[in-house]
Design an enzyme around this catalytic site. Structure first.
Site, mmCIF file in Angstrom:
data_model
loop_
_atom_site.group_PDB
_atom_site.id
_atom_site.type_symbol
_atom_site.label_atom_id
_atom_site.label_comp_id
_atom_site.label_asym_id
_atom_site.label_seq_id
_atom_site.Cartn_x
_atom_site.Cartn_y
_atom_site.Cartn_z
ATOM 1 N N LYS A 13 0.834 -1.226 0.000
ATOM 2 C CA LYS A 13 0.000 0.000 0.000
ATOM 3 C C LYS A 13 0.857 1.260 0.000
ATOM 4 O O LYS A 13 0.666 2.143 -0.835
ATOM 5 C CB LYS A 13 -0.925 0.062 1.235
ATOM 6 C CG LYS A 13 -1.901 -1.072 1.376
ATOM 7 C CD LYS A 13 -2.817 -0.847 2.569
ATOM 8 C CE LYS A 13 -2.082 -0.663 3.892
ATOM 9 N NZ LYS A 13 -1.376 -1.857 4.381
ATOM 10 N N ARG A 127 12.244 -5.652 5.346
ATOM 11 C CA ARG A 127 12.186 -4.248 5.762
ATOM 12 C C ARG A 127 12.740 -4.084 7.176
ATOM 13 O O ARG A 127 13.364 -3.069 7.488
ATOM 14 C CB ARG A 127 10.746 -3.722 5.690
ATOM 15 C CG ARG A 127 10.675 -2.250 6.063
ATOM 16 C CD ARG A 127 9.327 -1.642 5.783
ATOM 17 N NE ARG A 127 8.301 -2.165 6.675
ATOM 18 C CZ ARG A 127 7.015 -1.872 6.588
ATOM 19 N NH1 ARG A 127 6.584 -1.086 5.617
ATOM 20 N NH2 ARG A 127 6.150 -2.375 7.434
ATOM 21 N N ARG A 133 12.189 -0.872 11.572
ATOM 22 C CA ARG A 133 10.934 -0.385 12.154
ATOM 23 C C ARG A 133 10.542 -1.240 13.345
ATOM 24 O O ARG A 133 10.614 -2.468 13.287
ATOM 25 C CB ARG A 133 9.832 -0.412 11.076
ATOM 26 C CG ARG A 133 9.026 0.865 11.057
ATOM 27 C CD ARG A 133 8.105 0.895 9.879
ATOM 28 N NE ARG A 133 6.863 0.176 10.132
ATOM 29 C CZ ARG A 133 5.846 0.192 9.302
ATOM 30 N NH1 ARG A 133 5.910 0.870 8.184
ATOM 31 N NH2 ARG A 133 4.743 -0.483 9.589
ATOM 32 N N ARG A 144 -0.047 -8.307 13.660
ATOM 33 C CA ARG A 144 -0.643 -7.368 12.695
ATOM 34 C C ARG A 144 -1.484 -8.115 11.667
ATOM 35 O O ARG A 144 -2.537 -7.648 11.243
ATOM 36 C CB ARG A 144 0.461 -6.547 12.010
ATOM 37 C CG ARG A 144 1.058 -5.501 12.951
ATOM 38 C CD ARG A 144 2.418 -5.029 12.515
ATOM 39 N NE ARG A 144 2.423 -4.392 11.216
ATOM 40 C CZ ARG A 144 3.511 -4.257 10.458
ATOM 41 N NH1 ARG A 144 4.671 -4.726 10.882
ATOM 42 N NH2 ARG A 144 3.441 -3.655 9.312
HETATM 43 P P1 B4P Z 1 3.927 -1.742 2.444
HETATM 44 O O1 B4P Z 1 2.889 -2.775 2.356
HETATM 45 O O2 B4P Z 1 3.890 -0.639 1.440
HETATM 46 O O3 B4P Z 1 3.959 -1.310 3.988
HETATM 47 P P2 B4P Z 1 3.169 -0.205 4.786
HETATM 48 O O4 B4P Z 1 2.498 0.777 3.909
HETATM 49 O O5 B4P Z 1 4.182 0.299 5.760
HETATM 50 O O6 B4P Z 1 1.965 -0.933 5.473
HETATM 51 P P3 B4P Z 1 1.763 -1.459 6.926
HETATM 52 O O7 B4P Z 1 0.376 -2.016 6.981
HETATM 53 O O8 B4P Z 1 2.899 -2.394 7.218
HETATM 54 O O9 B4P Z 1 1.919 -0.235 7.933
HETATM 55 P P4 B4P Z 1 1.061 1.065 8.303
HETATM 56 O O10 B4P Z 1 2.034 2.180 8.235
HETATM 57 O O11 B4P Z 1 -0.167 1.214 7.465
HETATM 58 O O12 B4P Z 1 5.397 -2.321 2.220
HETATM 59 C C1 B4P Z 1 5.976 -3.297 3.019
HETATM 60 C C2 B4P Z 1 7.365 -3.667 2.480
HETATM 61 O O13 B4P Z 1 7.234 -4.405 1.267
HETATM 62 C C3 B4P Z 1 8.262 -2.479 2.136
HETATM 63 O O14 B4P Z 1 9.538 -2.728 2.642
HETATM 64 C C4 B4P Z 1 8.298 -2.431 0.612
HETATM 65 O O15 B4P Z 1 9.519 -1.961 0.104
HETATM 66 C C5 B4P Z 1 8.073 -3.885 0.249
HETATM 67 N N1 B4P Z 1 7.358 -4.062 -1.029
HETATM 68 C C6 B4P Z 1 6.265 -3.367 -1.443
HETATM 69 N N2 B4P Z 1 5.868 -3.805 -2.659
HETATM 70 C C7 B4P Z 1 6.739 -4.816 -3.013
HETATM 71 C C8 B4P Z 1 6.843 -5.683 -4.172
HETATM 72 N N3 B4P Z 1 5.983 -5.623 -5.206
HETATM 73 N N4 B4P Z 1 7.823 -6.609 -4.163
HETATM 74 C C9 B4P Z 1 8.701 -6.706 -3.134
HETATM 75 N N5 B4P Z 1 8.660 -5.905 -2.020
HETATM 76 C C10 B4P Z 1 7.684 -4.982 -1.974
HETATM 77 O O16 B4P Z 1 0.599 0.807 9.811
HETATM 78 C C11 B4P Z 1 1.506 0.642 10.888
HETATM 79 C C12 B4P Z 1 0.766 0.645 12.243
HETATM 80 O O17 B4P Z 1 0.146 1.953 12.472
HETATM 81 C C13 B4P Z 1 -0.405 -0.333 12.400
HETATM 82 O O18 B4P Z 1 0.010 -1.635 12.777
HETATM 83 C C14 B4P Z 1 -1.264 0.371 13.510
HETATM 84 O O19 B4P Z 1 -0.730 0.150 14.780
HETATM 85 C C15 B4P Z 1 -1.105 1.844 13.174
HETATM 86 N N6 B4P Z 1 -2.203 2.361 12.296
HETATM 87 C C16 B4P Z 1 -2.051 2.821 11.024
HETATM 88 N N7 B4P Z 1 -3.246 3.210 10.517
HETATM 89 C C17 B4P Z 1 -4.171 2.980 11.499
HETATM 90 C C18 B4P Z 1 -5.589 3.154 11.580
HETATM 91 N N8 B4P Z 1 -6.296 3.616 10.534
HETATM 92 N N9 B4P Z 1 -6.218 2.825 12.730
HETATM 93 C C19 B4P Z 1 -5.531 2.356 13.781
HETATM 94 N N10 B4P Z 1 -4.195 2.153 13.775
HETATM 95 C C20 B4P Z 1 -3.503 2.463 12.648
#
Ligand code: B4P
Length: 188
Positions: A13, A127, A133, A144
């Protein structure tokens, strides 16, 4: 255009949202990033959110909604936005509908990125090594995923019912997924 990106942790995402921001000139609104920024700056909200994030739990709805509402009030949001990481449960989906109706900016499209669990664990473990992180340790990743399955996965049905949902295969290279995503957004 106003887009909601759905998908498990590690589904891409954040990665895809920042590419869409560059290609379509939309604001990228990541609630995870907003929360991590509050933690870094040690604001009152950040101090409250940190323990939930480190455990892989959702931060309480009211805290996240306040952050989101403030972000939607900023000037770069006028051309449209990509919402990354929100909504994450049924109450947030309701709150989002109400908030966007109030400001006259309803969602145009919701896209769910689908990726298998083995790939997710591999990406997040990589990552953890690269970025350090605090919520990318193996047991927190597992929590998660559990929270996602229980609370967030049902949110897709909300956007399916409103006719906004498209599914996109999130497996493959970043560029391949990005092209599929653009195709899904083009597909009226
Ligand atoms: P992403 O999947 O892009 O990771 P993210 O955006 O950080 O999502 P995530 O769900 O983990 O965290 P969020 O910040 O939303 O990428 C993951 C990895 O994969 C990266 O290293 C990337 O380089 C790699 N990658 C991507 N595409 C690839 C591909 N095609 N091939 C190979 N590698 C690839 O949330 C974090 C925390 O914040 C939550 O656990 C919660 O505690 C809190 N939070 C956030 N929003 C919230 C909400 N609305 N309500 C309550 N809590 C919330």
């Amino acid at each position: 255009m106003r887009i909601v990106l759905l998908g498990t942790p590690g589904s891409g995402k954040g990665t895809q949202a920042s590419l869409l921001r560059e290609r379509l000139g939309l604001a990228h609104i990541s609630t995870g990033e907003l929360l991590r920024d509050a933690v870094r700056r040690q604001t009152e909200l950040g101090l409250q959110a940190k323990a939930y994030m480190d455990a892989g739990e959702l931060v309480p709805d009211a805290l996240v909604l306040g952050l989101l509402e403030a972000r939607l009030g900023e000037s770069d949001v006028g051309n449209g936005f990509i919402l990354d990481g929100y909504p994450r449960n049924a109450a947030q989906a309701e709150a989002l509908d109400q908030l966007l109706a109030r400001i006259g900016q309803p969602i145009d499209r919701a896209v769910a990125l689908t990726v298998n669990e083995g790939e997710v664990v591999e990406r997040l473990t990589r990552r953890a090594v690269e970025e350090g992180r605090s919520d990318d340790s193996e047991d927190v990743i597992r929590n998660r995923m559990r929270v996602y399955a229980e609370q967030t996965a049902p949110v897709a049905a909300h956007f399916e019912a409103t006719g906004h949902l498209r599914e996109v295969d999130g497996m493959g290279s970043v560029d391949e997924v990005s092209q599929r995503l653009l195709d899904a957004l083009d597909d009226g």
